[in-house]
Structures are given as structure tokens and as C-alpha cells.
Write an enzyme that holds these catalytic residues in place. Structure first.
Site, PDB file in Angstrom:
ATOM      1  CB  SER A 193      -0.965  -0.037   1.181  1.00 23.95           C
ATOM      2  OG  SER A 193      -1.957   0.967   1.060  1.00 23.95           O
ATOM      3  CG  ASP A 291      -6.577  -2.463  -3.970  1.00 23.68           C
ATOM      4  OD1 ASP A 291      -7.184  -1.417  -3.670  1.00 23.68           O
ATOM      5  OD2 ASP A 291      -5.354  -2.611  -3.800  1.00 23.68           O
ATOM      6  CG  HIS A 323      -5.586  -2.108  -0.242  1.00 22.31           C
ATOM      7  ND1 HIS A 323      -4.833  -1.876  -1.363  1.00 22.31           N
ATOM      8  CD2 HIS A 323      -5.016  -1.375   0.767  1.00 22.31           C
ATOM      9  CE1 HIS A 323      -3.859  -1.029  -1.061  1.00 22.31           C
ATOM     10  NE2 HIS A 323      -3.950  -0.721   0.214  1.00 22.31           N
TER      11      HIS A 323
END
Length: 351
Positions: A193, A291, A323
Site C-alpha cells: 500500500s 482493490d 487491498h
């Protein structure tokens, strides 16, 4: 700890879908908002809330676990202070074997939308123990400063300083674990991320400026990286409200210093010559099917492949997952397959 493990996958699926407004000045971990001025200035739920009093209350990612020998993986960890002035620190992981042959060095950057989590969180501690054991690497997990108290580019500056610390401490007579067991010719960056965003931006800077001692990054693993921009990509074209919300959230993270189409957030804005100078030999991009960021992640991979960059790029997708699912579903077949892909990427012999 248990509550963080349960909430993280669902919460991070909402990355950058909340909006609000800009800066703050409290210590990491937040404080008690029950002051005379407890009105909300920016609601970045489910991550944090900033109050007009200046207090930042983090809603997740504040749990910490001590460095120790891990009975499950055999990995030993220790904490190091890189810069006492800023509080920049890292956790270093050493597998249980002691080989005469040196092993790769992996520098890891945690996720959390640049505003929550740490290298000392139980979720990242468990993930790094497992990764260090399976890949057979000396791993350095960087605890960079968080926004909004330290808006971007603080995380980039801290991460660059940590990378330079790794290079310096891999020399003889420096940090015992890095100098005795680490092989700088097999240096890798990885992150999930926001950490994937950091890893990309560090590789870009390494290509532009070079690294101390002529070191070179062998590979960069971008795990569900946080990339997005103002312009719609793929399915996001049908959701202008999402794009507006993402822009407000990015402004909060960087205190309004950079638009969301700045290359920090949106690498697609980079000129072609910058792509070609990306300072690594290989790139792995992972994408999770559910995601909301995956259109930008796919576009990153496609642009890199078509840029004239001389390295090797690969894309790995996990359908049906959200995600950074792999952080809290480590025992599932999908997460184990993704871990195996990352391990193979690190250990590939392509000299």
C-alpha cells in the site's frame, strides 16, 4: 491485537475513500479529544480523526509488540534507532540459520495510508518474521514518521535515510547482522500500500541520484501499491465522487503540498525518461481483484513495461481479495501463493 487483525482487511479496502481537510500537530497514537475544542477538523475514518484542538486520534494500528526470537519461524529481531533527532527507527530481522554465504537484504516499508501502522505493529511483525524465514533474508522494516503530524514528504525522507543507513551498516565493522550476513549485491525494496508507493519513489530517487558506494537495488516489490490520480482509470471513470474524495485525502496526507496528479501519488504523470531511469533491475507488482486501486496498479505495470526501462517487470494478481488481504490472511492458500511469488522474486538467480 486481536481487534486490529480482524479489522485491518476491511478497513484498508476503504483506503482513501473518506474525505476531510488538512493538518495536525499531536504525538503518534493521538490523545484525548475531550477538550473545550473537540470539533472534528478532518474525519479520516477508519484510520484516524483530527480535531480542531490539534489532537489526532488514531483508530487503528497503534498496537505494538516487542522485538524477540520468534518460536514459530526461528527468526530473531532487534530494534535500532537510525536518527534520534526525528525518532526514525527500524526493526531488523535475522533468520535462524547462520550460513557462510551471505543472503539478500530486504528493506520493507509498511502500509497504512501514510497515517497509521508502524514497523512494530503485531501484524507487520508476524508478516516480516514469516517473510524473512521463507526468503532467507536479513530484513529491515522501517518505522517512518506518519502524517498528519509529519506530512509528506517526511515518509519519503525518512525512508531514504533508512536506506542510506542500511548501506552504511552493511560495511565491515558496522551493524553485526547486516555486515556479517547481508549481501548488498542482492538489495531489495518492498512495501504494501503506502509502503509500495514509498518503495517505488525510493527506486526512482536511486535511479536519479545513485546510491552510496555504488550499490544498486536488485529488485522492488510493490504489494498492492497506493497509486492513484485525478483522472479516471478503468472502472473508476464511473465514480467521480471517489476521485474527488481521493484527492481530498491525498491533500490531507501531504498538507496540500502536492496535487494528486503529482508523481508521488500518480506515477503515470512521470516523464518517459524518468521511467527509463528507475533504479532497479526487476519490479514485481501485485494486484488484488477487489482493490479499488488496482486500475492504477495495472496502469503502472503497463506503463513501466512500455517505457523503455531495461529491467524486468512482472504482474501478480489474486482474484476475489481486497487491498493487502495477505497481511491478515497469511494462512490462506491465496496469501501463501502470494508469499511464494514474493520469495521466488527475491531468490531468483538471474546474474
Amino acid at each position: 491485537m486481536a481487534s486490529s487483525r480482524i479489522l485491518l482487511p476491511a478497513l484498508l479496502l476503504l483506503l482513501c475513500t473518506h474525505c476531510g481537510g488538512a493538518e495536525a500537530r499531536s504525538a503518534r497514537g493521538g490523545g484525548d479529544p475531550s477538550s473545550s475544542n473537540s470539533a472534528v477538523k478532518f474525519d479520516f475514518s477508519p484510520f484516524l480523526i483530527e480535531y480542531k484542538s490539534g489532537v489526532v486520534k488514531r483508530l487503528m494500528g497503534t498496537d505494538r509488540i516487542a522485538a524477540a526470537a520468534d518460536a514459530l519461524t526461528g527468526v530473531t529481531s532487534k530494534d535500532v534507532t537510525i536518527d534520534p533527532a526525528t525518532g526514525l527507527a527500524a526493526r531488523v530481522y535475522l533468520p535462524s540459520f547462520r550460513s557462510a554465504t551471505k543472503v539478500p537484504i530486504l528493506v520493507y516499508f509498511h502500509g497504512g495510508a501514510f497515517v497509521v501502522e508502524s514497523a512494530f505493529n503485531p501484524i507487520y511483525h508476524a508478516y516480516l518474521n514469516t517473510l524473512a524465514a521463507k526468503a532467507g533474508v536479513v530484513a529491515v522494516s522501517v518505522d517512518y514518521r506518519l502524517a498528519p503530524e509529519h506530512p509528506l514528504p517526511a515518509a519519503y525522507s525518512d525512508s531514504w535515510a533508512a536506506l542510506k543507513w542500511v548501506l552504511a551498516n552493511s560495511a565491515p565493522g558496522a551493524d553485526q547482522w547486516l555486515s556479517q550476513y547481508g549481501d548488498l549485491s542482492r538489495l531489495f525494496l518492498a512495501g504494501d500500500s503506502a509502503g509500495g508507493n514509498i518503495a517505488h519513489n525510493l527506486a526512482l530517487r536511486a535511479g536519479e541520484e545513485g546510491l552510496d558506494g555504488g550499490a544498486r537495488i536488485k529488485g522492488v516489490a510493490l504489494l498492492d501499491p497506493y497509486f492513484q490520480g485525478r483522472s479516471a482509470v478503468g472502472a473508476q471513470a464511473a465514480d467521480p465522487a471517489y476521485l474527488q474524495s481521493a484527492a481530498r485525502t491525498w491533500s490531507f496526507i501531504c498538507a496540500g503540498r502536492y496535487p494528486i496528479d503529482h508523481p508521488y501519488a500518480n506515477p503515470l504523470a512521470l516523464p518517459a525518461d524518468s521511467w527509463r531511469r528507475l533504479g532497479c533491475d526487476r519490479v514485481l507488482v501485485t494486484v488484488s481483484g477487489q482493490d479499488r486501486l488496482n486500475p492504477w496498479q495495472r496502469a503502472y505495470y503497463a506503463t513501466l513495461r512500455g517505457s523503455g526501462w531495461p529491467g524486468q517487470a512482472e504482474l501478480y494478481e489474486t482474484p476475489g481479495e481486497g487491498h493487502v488481504y495477505f497481511l491478515t490472511k497469511m494462512s490462506t492458500p491465496q496469501a501463501q501463493a502470494e508469499m511464494a511469488t514474493l520469495v521466488a522474486f527475491i531468490n531468483r538467480n538471474d546474474d
